[in-house]
Design a protein around this motif. Structure first.
Motif, short mmCIF file in Angstrom:
data_model
loop_
_atom_site.label_atom_id
_atom_site.label_comp_id
_atom_site.label_asym_id
_atom_site.label_seq_id
_atom_site.Cartn_x
_atom_site.Cartn_y
_atom_site.Cartn_z
N PRO A 1 2.76 -4.55 3.42
CA PRO A 1 3.45 -3.24 4.10
C PRO A 1 2.85 -2.36 3.62
N ALA A 2 3.00 -1.16 4.34
CA ALA A 2 2.43 0.22 3.79
C ALA A 2 3.65 1.21 3.81
N MET A 3 3.52 2.12 2.73
CA MET A 3 4.45 3.27 2.76
C MET A 3 3.77 4.55 2.69
N LEU A 4 3.97 5.50 3.68
CA LEU A 4 3.38 6.65 3.55
C LEU A 4 4.25 7.63 2.63
N VAL A 5 3.61 8.52 1.89
CA VAL A 5 4.27 9.73 1.29
C VAL A 5 3.57 10.81 1.61
N THR A 6 4.35 11.99 1.84
CA THR A 6 3.67 13.01 2.28
C THR A 6 4.42 14.41 2.23
N SER A 7 4.01 15.39 2.66
CA SER A 7 4.80 16.71 2.45
C SER A 7 5.26 16.90 3.90
N ARG B 1 6.31 11.73 11.54
CA ARG B 1 7.03 10.49 11.15
C ARG B 1 7.06 9.27 12.05
N GLN B 2 6.87 9.56 13.65
CA GLN B 2 6.64 8.87 14.62
C GLN B 2 5.37 8.27 14.64
N ARG B 3 4.23 9.09 14.12
CA ARG B 3 2.79 8.61 14.20
C ARG B 3 2.84 7.72 12.96
N GLY B 4 3.56 7.82 11.83
CA GLY B 4 3.69 6.73 10.60
C GLY B 4 4.26 5.37 11.39
N VAL B 5 5.25 5.60 11.98
CA VAL B 5 5.64 4.48 12.72
C VAL B 5 4.70 3.68 13.66
N ASP B 6 4.18 4.58 14.36
CA ASP B 6 3.11 4.14 15.41
C ASP B 6 2.03 3.30 14.78
N VAL B 7 1.55 3.82 13.55
CA VAL B 7 0.35 3.11 13.14
C VAL B 7 0.70 1.73 12.27
N GLY B 8 2.00 1.70 11.88
CA GLY B 8 2.40 0.69 11.24
C GLY B 8 2.93 0.68 9.89
N ALA B 9 3.34 2.10 9.39
CA ALA B 9 4.03 2.14 8.08
C ALA B 9 5.45 1.49 8.30
N TYR C 1 8.53 5.85 5.29
CA TYR C 1 7.90 7.13 5.50
C TYR C 1 8.76 8.00 4.57
N ILE C 2 8.04 8.25 3.30
CA ILE C 2 8.70 9.12 2.30
C ILE C 2 8.32 10.60 2.43
N VAL C 3 9.17 11.66 2.50
CA VAL C 3 8.74 12.98 2.29
C VAL C 3 8.94 13.41 1.00
N LYS C 4 8.00 14.05 0.34
CA LYS C 4 8.00 14.73 -0.87
C LYS C 4 9.23 15.47 -1.19
N SER C 5 9.57 16.27 -0.20
CA SER C 5 10.63 17.37 -0.65
C SER C 5 11.95 16.60 -0.65
N GLU C 6 12.12 15.30 -0.03
CA GLU C 6 13.39 14.64 0.22
C GLU C 6 13.46 13.52 -0.84
N PHE D 1 0.84 -1.19 0.14
CA PHE D 1 0.00 -0.02 0.09
C PHE D 1 0.89 1.35 0.14
N LEU D 2 0.76 2.09 -1.12
CA LEU D 2 1.30 3.50 -1.20
C LEU D 2 0.57 4.46 -0.76
N VAL D 3 0.57 5.11 0.31
CA VAL D 3 -0.60 5.83 0.88
C VAL D 3 0.02 7.40 1.24
N ASP D 4 -0.73 8.51 0.54
CA ASP D 4 -0.64 9.87 0.90
C ASP D 4 -1.09 9.93 2.25
N VAL D 5 -0.40 10.77 3.10
CA VAL D 5 -1.06 11.16 4.60
C VAL D 5 -2.25 12.14 4.14
N GLU D 6 -2.37 12.75 3.23
CA GLU D 6 -3.33 13.88 3.11
C GLU D 6 -4.27 13.41 1.91
N MET D 7 -5.28 12.51 2.30
CA MET D 7 -6.18 12.24 1.26
C MET D 7 -7.59 12.59 1.39
N PRO D 8 -8.44 12.79 0.63
CA PRO D 8 -9.88 13.07 0.85
C PRO D 8 -10.37 12.09 1.87
#
Length: 106
Positions: free
Chosen positions: A59-65, A72-80, A83-88, A31-38
């Protein structure tokens, strides 16, 4: 398009709810998931997949700004698993993470 160019089959959902319904209907390797979805955000999407026995091993990967340590910690806590930051974003590193996560899921 990056994933498709690398040979992956990609299914797109316009919201977290739609993505969850798709995940319940057919198996996925990642699952490739954007943090900010409708509707449901990416954190909640991952929490819900971790709560379902049929989905929790995907497995789930978060992509976000959002680059804050708290997000980042919340991503770890939920099970991602990543964690990919778009600017990086670095395409080669992203594809390597995808390859590793898909390999682990198989």
């Amino acid at each position: 398009s990056i994933l498709e160019s690398a040979g992956y089959v990609v299914h797109v959902a316009v919201s977290g709810e739609e993505g969850l319904e798709q995940a319940r209907r057919q198996p996925y390797a990642l699952f490739l998931v954007d943090v900010e979805m409708p509707g449901m955000d990416g954190f909640t999407f991952i929490e819900r997949t971790r709560a379902e026995p049929a989905l929790r091993q995907v497995p789930a990967m978060l992509v976000t700004s959002r680059a804050s340590p708290a997000d980042r910690q919340r991503g770890v806590d939920v099970g991602a698993k990543a964690y990919i930051v778009k600017s990086e974003f670095a395409q080669s590193e992203f594809l390597e993470q995808v390859r590793q996560l898909v390999r682990e899921a198989q």
